[in-house]
Scaffold this motif. Structure first.
Motif, PDB file in Angstrom:
ATOM      1  N   ALA A  58      32.489  36.749  39.076  1.00  0.00           N
ATOM      2  CA  ALA A  58      33.932  36.744  38.879  1.00  0.00           C
ATOM      3  C   ALA A  58      34.540  38.145  38.849  1.00  0.00           C
ATOM      4  O   ALA A  58      33.883  39.122  38.475  1.00  0.00           O
ATOM      5  CB  ALA A  58      34.261  36.023  37.579  1.00  0.00           C
ATOM      6  N   ASP A  59      35.796  38.230  39.293  1.00  0.00           N
ATOM      7  CA  ASP A  59      36.567  39.460  39.098  1.00  0.00           C
ATOM      8  C   ASP A  59      36.933  39.592  37.631  1.00  0.00           C
ATOM      9  O   ASP A  59      36.850  40.657  37.040  1.00  0.00           O
ATOM     10  CB  ASP A  59      37.852  39.416  39.928  1.00  0.00           C
ATOM     11  N   ARG A  60      37.390  38.469  37.080  1.00  0.00           N
ATOM     12  CA  ARG A  60      37.716  38.446  35.656  1.00  0.00           C
ATOM     13  C   ARG A  60      37.173  37.153  35.062  1.00  0.00           C
ATOM     14  O   ARG A  60      37.009  36.154  35.753  1.00  0.00           O
ATOM     15  CB  ARG A  60      39.229  38.518  35.436  1.00  0.00           C
ATOM     16  N   ILE A  61      36.928  37.201  33.760  1.00  0.00           N
ATOM     17  CA  ILE A  61      36.377  36.041  33.066  1.00  0.00           C
ATOM     18  C   ILE A  61      37.311  35.695  31.914  1.00  0.00           C
ATOM     19  O   ILE A  61      37.782  36.581  31.201  1.00  0.00           O
ATOM     20  CB  ILE A  61      34.970  36.352  32.503  1.00  0.00           C
ATOM     21  N   ALA A  62      37.586  34.390  31.770  1.00  0.00           N
ATOM     22  CA  ALA A  62      38.308  33.921  30.587  1.00  0.00           C
ATOM     23  C   ALA A  62      37.313  33.142  29.737  1.00  0.00           C
ATOM     24  O   ALA A  62      36.766  32.138  30.190  1.00  0.00           O
ATOM     25  CB  ALA A  62      39.476  33.025  30.987  1.00  0.00           C
ATOM     26  N   VAL A  63      37.050  33.634  28.538  1.00  0.00           N
ATOM     27  CA  VAL A  63      36.087  32.956  27.670  1.00  0.00           C
ATOM     28  C   VAL A  63      36.838  31.985  26.777  1.00  0.00           C
ATOM     29  O   VAL A  63      37.791  32.363  26.089  1.00  0.00           O
ATOM     30  CB  VAL A  63      35.293  33.969  26.815  1.00  0.00           C
ATOM     31  N   GLN A  64      36.405  30.710  26.810  1.00  0.00           N
ATOM     32  CA  GLN A  64      37.022  29.691  25.965  1.00  0.00           C
ATOM     33  C   GLN A  64      36.014  29.209  24.942  1.00  0.00           C
ATOM     34  O   GLN A  64      34.816  29.143  25.217  1.00  0.00           O
ATOM     35  CB  GLN A  64      37.482  28.500  26.829  1.00  0.00           C
TER      36      GLN A  64
END
Lengths: 304, 362
Positions: free
Chosen positions: B200-206
């Motif tokens: 990923a370019d960016r990661i959103a952690v949930q």
């Protein structure tokens, strides 16, 4: 230890556990079949005398020599009845299953319950429900409605007897077909229909291109099942029209029943039943051949 | 396509699957939604796809609200974890299906199928049905079906988790390259932090429905916002030790039973206000050094050689530490060793709020 037990008591246990039911099957299934076959070659009547007359009954049935003028009509009736009720059951079952499982899942349980009621009713009740609804006097359900709004009453059972018995049988078949189709639809993974939705399919296109092709096996099974079921069915015809008016709804097995148990021509009636058994067995072999018995009896009808 | 998730909440009866999630996915970006199972990442994806309606909040594609647009009109391609190939159609017909529904003329349809099949290297399997393909081939066909309609947004739900370990590493690189070549905005759901980090370019952690942190893989690894992100990113995961910060004379000391760690001068300034607070000390396995020639209360519990390095589990009073040591290190289980932490590599978290108080380089 277990092996020893099995060896020592193998035959005895087999006889003990299987014996009673095997005896019952032989007594009430094989013996009557054999008796029927034998009776078909006699002129047995009210007196119950075994007078063997060779192929006399069959000759009459096939119109060789002294012919039975009703046979062609009964043959046509049977074909019309079977091929009429079959699409009612299969298409009706499909429509209700697809509607209740896909379009309105909330209303599904209600719909499926309503269409399952006939299966839960005793056959006599179901038969008389139809007979009463289409009763030709003003006391019948539909005539009562008609006369309430000022329309003349209709002799339903005289004007449309075949349509009524076809629908009565077809609707009964829907209950089983619907159950089988609904269960099959429920096993289709949700990802598949979601994928189709993302691919741009409307609800109708999902049904046509995804659901129906995946229901191929259940549809084939139910078609074969009900083909044989309707071919042999006479109970509801007897209860609703009694075969009438004047043999207009008399089907093959009902005619056999009438010959044997109303006119007491056991030998002639048995000949009809024997022929029906031959047709049944041939159809069964054909179906098993076409579907492959092993494939039909094993799991995984929905290939995913 | 630019995707904006604006204060999205999705409630199922008494379960809040997604809580107040706001997220911007830039045009052409490869964004990973990362979290353990049940964290709401798949719900988020299915809401973006349009299968779920938001309980509250909105989703915008290129600034246009799409909450009432059904999935088929969102111009998205999607690859499911199960691949969801139509079992009664050949690979060719699977890929043709979205084009047929869009009434793409036959000739153009065939050209496009050929192009996408060549791109993914699946020309050979086109006449086969899903049941006659390997998992890797099925996955490529599913990807081809998603891409052939040239969607504005590609959604991937755990696309690699059904592949064997070797193939997964191959596909990781291929997917990343493909996404860059096509420049297609992609949202990718995974529970595997390695997949998220590598692709990923960016990661959103949930976590438990709530967004923990959004950032580049480097960001999340080096500057985790809280204990959860710190523990989730990196294998083997970060070591955590409950400590208290005590002032002894002139020095600030992190203390836990017999373990003492004096904070260097620059940190003393910034952390002075935390004296006597309960803290959690975070140490990455690669930031701990083992000294076999020293002796302390730390005991080697087990050594797992990994080839490139050795993973050593060290038993310290009340905790186990995972340490990545050089491969040539000679250690026997049961021996007592010394261990050291580079002072500029430590993480500190508030034991109550679990927020990060100190990360290296801050």
């Amino acid at each position: 230890m277990r092996d020893v037990l099995r060896k020592r008591s193998g035959r005895g246990a087999l006889a003990f556990f299987m014996g009673p039911s095997a005896a019952l099957v032989v007594l009430f299934y094989f013996v009557p079949v054999i008796l029927t076959f034998l009776i078909a070659f006699t002129s047995m009547g009210r007196t119950l005398l075994w007078d063997f007359i060779g192929l006399g009954n069959f000759a009459r049935l096939f119109g060789i020599g002294a012919r039975d003028p009703l046979v062609p009509r009964i043959l046509v009736n049977t074909v019309v009845f079977t091929l009429g009720a079959l699409p009612v059951t299969v298409i009706g079952g499909l429509l209700i299953s697809v509607f209740s499982m896909r379009v309105r899942p909330g209303a599904g349980l209600f719909f499926r319950s309503v269409f399952f009621i006939p299966r839960a009713l005793p056959p006599v009740v179901w038969g008389f429900l139809w007979a009463w609804s289409f009763e030709g006097t003003r006391y019948g359900l539909f005539n009562a409605i008609r006369s309430a709004v000022g329309l003349p009453i209709v002799q339903w059972l005289i004007r449309y007897p075949m349509i009524i018995v076809v629908l009565a049988n077809g609707f009964l078949g829907i209950s089983l077909a619907m159950l089988v189709f609904s269960a099959a639809i429920a096993t289709i993974p949700r990802d598949l229909t979601r994928a189709a939705e993302v691919d741009g399919a409307s609800e109708g296109q999902i049904t046509r291109h995804i659901i129906l092709p995946l229901l191929r096996w259940p549809i084939l099974t139910m078609t074969a099942w009900h083909l044989m079921s309707f071919l042999n069915s006479y109970v509801y015809v007897m209860l609703i029209t009694g075969g009438g008016p004047y043999y207009m709804t008399e089907v093959w097995s009902l005619y056999a029943y009438h010959m044997a148990f109303v006119q007491y021509r056991y030998g002639y009636g048995a000949a009809f039943v024997v022929l029906l058994v031959v047709v049944n067995v041939s159809l069964l072999l054909l179906v098993l051949r076409a579907f492959g018995m092993r494939r039909m009896l094993t799991r995984g009808k929905i290939e995913v | 396509m630019r995707v904006s998730v604006d204060r999205l909440t999705k409630q199922f009866r008494d379960v809040r699957a997604v809580a107040d999630l706001s997220l911007e996915i830039r045009d052409g970006e490869f964004m990973a939604l990362l979290g353990p199972s049940g964290c709401g990442k798949t719900t988020t994806l299915l809401t973006i796809a349009g299968f779920y309606k938001p309980t509250s909040g909105t989703i915008l594609f290129d600034g246009r609200v799409v909450d009432n647009v059904p999935p088929r009109d969102r111009n998205i391609g999607m690859v499911f974890q199960s691949y969801a190939l139509y079992p009664h159609m050949t690979a060719h017909d699977n890929i043709a299906f979205p084009l047929k529904l869009r009434r793409v003329p036959r000739q153009e349809r065939e050209t496009r199928i050929k192009t996408v099949a060549a791109m993914l290297g699946i020309e050979d399997v086109l006449p086969r049905r899903p049941g006659e393909m390997s998992g890797g081939q099925q996955q490529r066909v599913a990807l081809a079906r998603a891409l052939v309609k040239k969607p504005g947004l590609l959604l991937l739900d755990e696309p690699l988790s059904n592949l064997d370990a070797k193939l997964r590493i191959v596909m990781r690189a291929e997917l990343k390259r493909l996404q860059k070549d096509l420049g297609i905005t992609t949202i990718f759901v995974t529970h595997d932090q390695t997949e998220a980090m590598t692709m990923a370019d960016r990661i959103a952690v949930q976590h438990q429905g709530a967004l923990q942190q959004v950032g580049s893989p480097e960001d999340l690894y080096r500057r985790p916002a809280n204990l959860f992100v710190a523990g989730f990113m990196g294998t083997p995961p970060m070591n955590f030790l409950d400590v208290s910060l005590e002032a002894t004379g002139d020095a600030l000391v992190l203390r836990r039973e017999s373990f003492r760690f004096s904070l260097p001068d620059p940190l003393k300034q910034s952390l002075g206000h935390l004296v006597d607070r309960k803290l959690i000390l975070g140490l990455r396995p690669e930031d701990i050094e083992i000294k076999p020639e020293e002796a302390s209360q730390a005991e080697v519990y087990v050594v797992e050689p990994l080839g490139r390095e050795a993973l050593v589990t060290v038993k310290v009073p009340g905790a186990m530490l995972k340490v990545l040591a050089p491969p040539h290190i000679q250690l026997q289980a049961g021996t007592h060793v010394g261990w050291h932490v580079m002072p500029d590599r430590i993480y500190l978290f508030d034991a109550g709020t679990e927020e990060a108080l100190l990360v290296p380089g801050s």
